[in-house]
Scaffold this active site. Structure first.
Site, PDB file in Angstrom:
ATOM      1  N   SER A   1      68.158 -68.443  46.415  1.00 31.41           N
ATOM      2  CA  SER A   1      67.592 -69.758  46.719  1.00 31.41           C
ATOM      3  C   SER A   1      66.896 -69.786  48.073  1.00 31.41           C
ATOM      4  O   SER A   1      66.125 -70.706  48.359  1.00 31.41           O
ATOM      5  CB  SER A   1      68.686 -70.835  46.673  1.00 31.41           C
ATOM      6  OG  SER A   1      69.213 -70.973  45.377  1.00 31.41           O
TER       7      SER A   1
ATOM      8  N   GLY B   1      68.042 -71.618  42.283  1.00 31.24           N
ATOM      9  CA  GLY B   1      66.838 -70.841  42.537  1.00 31.24           C
ATOM     10  C   GLY B   1      66.022 -71.461  43.654  1.00 31.24           C
ATOM     11  O   GLY B   1      66.338 -72.544  44.144  1.00 31.24           O
TER      12      GLY B   1
ATOM     13  N   GLY C   1      62.455 -72.845  45.800  1.00 31.23           N
ATOM     14  CA  GLY C   1      61.179 -73.521  45.630  1.00 31.23           C
ATOM     15  C   GLY C   1      61.231 -74.898  45.004  1.00 31.23           C
ATOM     16  O   GLY C   1      62.290 -75.513  44.843  1.00 31.23           O
TER      17      GLY C   1
ATOM     18  N   CYS D   1      72.059 -76.899  41.349  1.00 29.89           N
ATOM     19  CA  CYS D   1      71.012 -76.772  42.363  1.00 29.89           C
ATOM     20  C   CYS D   1      69.622 -76.965  41.739  1.00 29.89           C
ATOM     21  O   CYS D   1      69.292 -78.054  41.281  1.00 29.89           O
ATOM     22  CB  CYS D   1      71.160 -75.432  43.076  1.00 29.89           C
ATOM     23  SG  CYS D   1      70.217 -75.315  44.611  1.00 29.89           S
ATOM     24  N   LEU D   2      68.788 -75.934  41.712  1.00 29.98           N
ATOM     25  CA  LEU D   2      67.480 -76.050  41.071  1.00 29.98           C
ATOM     26  C   LEU D   2      67.639 -76.462  39.614  1.00 29.98           C
ATOM     27  O   LEU D   2      66.848 -77.249  39.089  1.00 29.98           O
ATOM     28  CB  LEU D   2      66.720 -74.723  41.163  1.00 29.98           C
ATOM     29  CG  LEU D   2      65.325 -74.692  40.530  1.00 29.98           C
ATOM     30  CD1 LEU D   2      64.360 -75.578  41.298  1.00 29.98           C
ATOM     31  CD2 LEU D   2      64.790 -73.270  40.450  1.00 29.98           C
TER      32      LEU D   2
ATOM     33  N   GLN E   1      67.902 -80.169  39.371  1.00 31.87           N
ATOM     34  CA  GLN E   1      66.599 -80.825  39.530  1.00 31.87           C
ATOM     35  C   GLN E   1      65.753 -80.683  38.268  1.00 31.87           C
ATOM     36  O   GLN E   1      65.055 -81.624  37.868  1.00 31.87           O
ATOM     37  CB  GLN E   1      65.880 -80.222  40.732  1.00 31.87           C
ATOM     38  CG  GLN E   1      66.608 -80.427  42.047  1.00 31.87           C
ATOM     39  CD  GLN E   1      66.263 -79.369  43.082  1.00 31.87           C
ATOM     40  OE1 GLN E   1      65.295 -78.629  42.937  1.00 31.87           O
ATOM     41  NE2 GLN E   1      67.072 -79.284  44.126  1.00 31.87           N
TER      42      GLN E   1
ATOM     43  N   ASN F   1      72.821 -75.735  49.201  1.00 31.82           N
ATOM     44  CA  ASN F   1      71.626 -75.004  49.620  1.00 31.82           C
ATOM     45  C   ASN F   1      70.447 -75.478  48.781  1.00 31.82           C
ATOM     46  O   ASN F   1      70.114 -74.880  47.768  1.00 31.82           O
ATOM     47  CB  ASN F   1      71.817 -73.497  49.465  1.00 31.82           C
ATOM     48  CG  ASN F   1      70.567 -72.723  49.838  1.00 31.82           C
ATOM     49  OD1 ASN F   1      69.698 -73.229  50.537  1.00 31.82           O
ATOM     50  ND2 ASN F   1      70.452 -71.499  49.357  1.00 31.82           N
TER      51      ASN F   1
ATOM     52  N   PHE G   1      65.229 -79.920  47.796  1.00 34.78           N
ATOM     53  CA  PHE G   1      64.712 -81.021  46.992  1.00 34.78           C
ATOM     54  C   PHE G   1      65.872 -81.825  46.422  1.00 34.78           C
ATOM     55  O   PHE G   1      66.994 -81.336  46.317  1.00 34.78           O
ATOM     56  CB  PHE G   1      63.832 -80.488  45.859  1.00 34.78           C
ATOM     57  CG  PHE G   1      62.551 -79.855  46.330  1.00 34.78           C
ATOM     58  CD1 PHE G   1      61.366 -80.569  46.315  1.00 34.78           C
ATOM     59  CD2 PHE G   1      62.535 -78.543  46.798  1.00 34.78           C
ATOM     60  CE1 PHE G   1      60.185 -79.991  46.759  1.00 34.78           C
ATOM     61  CE2 PHE G   1      61.361 -77.952  47.241  1.00 34.78           C
ATOM     62  CZ  PHE G   1      60.181 -78.690  47.228  1.00 34.78           C
TER      63      PHE G   1
ATOM     64  N   HIS H   1      76.877 -76.428  45.096  1.00 37.05           N
ATOM     65  CA  HIS H   1      77.301 -75.149  44.519  1.00 37.05           C
ATOM     66  C   HIS H   1      78.815 -75.120  44.313  1.00 37.05           C
ATOM     67  O   HIS H   1      79.563 -74.751  45.220  1.00 37.05           O
ATOM     68  CB  HIS H   1      76.879 -73.995  45.427  1.00 37.05           C
ATOM     69  CG  HIS H   1      75.434 -73.662  45.330  1.00 37.05           C
ATOM     70  ND1 HIS H   1      74.941 -72.649  44.533  1.00 37.05           N
ATOM     71  CD2 HIS H   1      74.345 -74.223  45.910  1.00 37.05           C
ATOM     72  CE1 HIS H   1      73.622 -72.598  44.633  1.00 37.05           C
ATOM     73  NE2 HIS H   1      73.238 -73.545  45.471  1.00 37.05           N
TER      74      HIS H   1
ATOM     75  N   GLU I   1      80.558 -73.039  42.779  1.00 37.70           N
ATOM     76  CA  GLU I   1      81.115 -71.676  42.790  1.00 37.70           C
ATOM     77  C   GLU I   1      81.466 -71.215  44.192  1.00 37.70           C
ATOM     78  O   GLU I   1      81.986 -70.121  44.370  1.00 37.70           O
ATOM     79  CB  GLU I   1      80.110 -70.707  42.149  1.00 37.70           C
ATOM     80  CG  GLU I   1      79.005 -70.202  43.071  1.00 37.70           C
ATOM     81  CD  GLU I   1      77.933 -71.217  43.385  1.00 37.70           C
ATOM     82  OE1 GLU I   1      77.103 -70.957  44.264  1.00 37.70           O
ATOM     83  OE2 GLU I   1      77.920 -72.297  42.748  1.00 37.70           O
TER      84      GLU I   1
END
Length: 371
Positions: free
Chosen positions: A47, A237, A239, A264-265, A268, A306, A309, A348, A350
């Protein structure tokens, strides 16, 4: 003799310190991480692709680097910034120093600068582009190079860190006495869409009883049709999530057919697929101590985060509910569909590094996958 290094920012400011890790020049978006430990996991977290990480804790490297605490096959950060770098280390699992590890992975680092002042600047002005150099001594030239760097939202970073081929994963949690525990699970079969997945996410799924197959995001539909998993997991991930068109389309294709979880990503992407919108945070959430409230139970979890966005809660349709909120800035940390077996969290669970407060989410997902 210590070699001079310079960190220059796009706002015109610069910091002079000393080189550690590889020599050379690197650029990226600067973000800061508030974790006191776990620098090896941070360095190898996909990430962070495209970013230079600044550690707020002052002493980094004192327990060295080992063979187990990695979250991907290589270091992912573009650069590393610390206040005090330790070249000597002490830990029974350590194999090498942080300096040696960065050199091996060709990562440029800088230490000996005022990281507190740097972090305050990022906090007040927001994430900004920067360049670390051990070769160029003119700060003005480095500032100009920083300004010319592409914005992270313009880059397809997922393509750089995601898997290229399908593979199965059976490595579970780590035991200090026995090493990694391997399990040959049969059911449920979970397809992990790899946008830059951390190894510990895969380990947690295996440890909860899932059979895990990792699938590249490109052509994922064909792979899923072939292997017919019981559930789909959307990974973390780097971006801008709006650039991950393949993930959004895949989620829309299967959201009424398979249980889906995202982190996370992945969270989104699910938010976008369900009709919501995302936006970029001022300086992101990066660290292992973010308090999050579960709105369903009222419980507070300390979480590892982490991400740059977040999901706009006002954009979500009526059949999607916000389940978790960040208590530091009230941003969305979790969502759930009211009628379909779909949920996601922005943080996260984990850990790695971080607390174990949210392990229960993996258990819930595997149970959902079992039907």
């Amino acid at each position: 003799m210590r070699k001079t290094a310079i960190l220059a920012l796009e706002d015109g400011s610069y910091f002079v310190g000393y080189s550690f890790g590889a020599e050379g020049e690197t650029g990226g978006e600067l973000v800061f991480n508030t974790s006191m430990t776990g620098y090896q996991e941070i360095l190898t977290d996909p990430s962070y692709k495209g970013q230079i990480v600044v550690m707020t804790y002052t002493q980094i490297g004192n327990y060295g680097v080992n063979d187990e605490d990695i979250e991907s096959k290589s270091v992912q950060v573009n650069g590393f910034v610390v206040k005090e770098a330790f070249f000597r280390y002490s830990n029974w699992r350590a194999k090498k120093s942080l300096d040696e590890y960065l050199k091996e992975n060709n990562v440029v680092g800088i230490y000996g600068i005022d990281t507190r002042a740097l972090v305050k600047k990022i906090r007040e002005k927001g994430s900004m582009k920067g360049v670390i150099s051990t070769v160029e001594k003119d700060p003005k030239k480095l500032v100009q190079k920083a300004r010319e760097l592409p914005d992270i939202s313009e880059q397809n970073l997922v393509e750089e860190v995601s898997a290229k081929d399908i593979y199965y994963w059976n490595q579970g949690d780590y035991d200090p006495r026995r090493g990694f525990l391997y399990r040959e699970n049969e059911k449920p079969l979970v397809a992990v869409i790899d946008f830059g997945v951390k190894f510990n996410i895969l380990r947690r799924l295996v440890s909860e009883g899932a059979k895990v197959v990792v699938v590249p995001p490109e052509n994922a539909k064909e792979a899923i049709e072939k292997i017919n998993p019981d559930a789909i997991f959307l990974s973390n991930g780097p971006g801008d999530p709006e650039r991950v068109i393949s993930g959004i389309r895949l989620t829309r294709e299967y959201m009424e057919k398979k249980p889906i979880m995202g982190i996370c990503l992945g969270c989104q992407i699910i938010g976008l697929a369900l009709g919501g919108k995302t936006y970029k945070l001022k300086f992101g959430h990066h660290g292992g101590n973010h308090p999050v409230k579960d709105l369903r139970t009222g419980k507070i979890e300390i979480t590892a985060q982490n991400h740059n966005f977040a999901i706009d809660p006002e954009s979500l349709p009526e059949d999607v509910e916000v389940t978790h909120l960040n208590l530091l800035d009230n941003t969305v940390e979790g969502i759930k569909h009211k009628h379909l077996p779909i949920f996601a969290v922005q943080y996260h669970p984990e850990n790695s590094p971080g607390p174990h407060d949210s392990y229960y989410l993996f258990k819930e997902f595997v149970k959902m996958a079992q039907g």
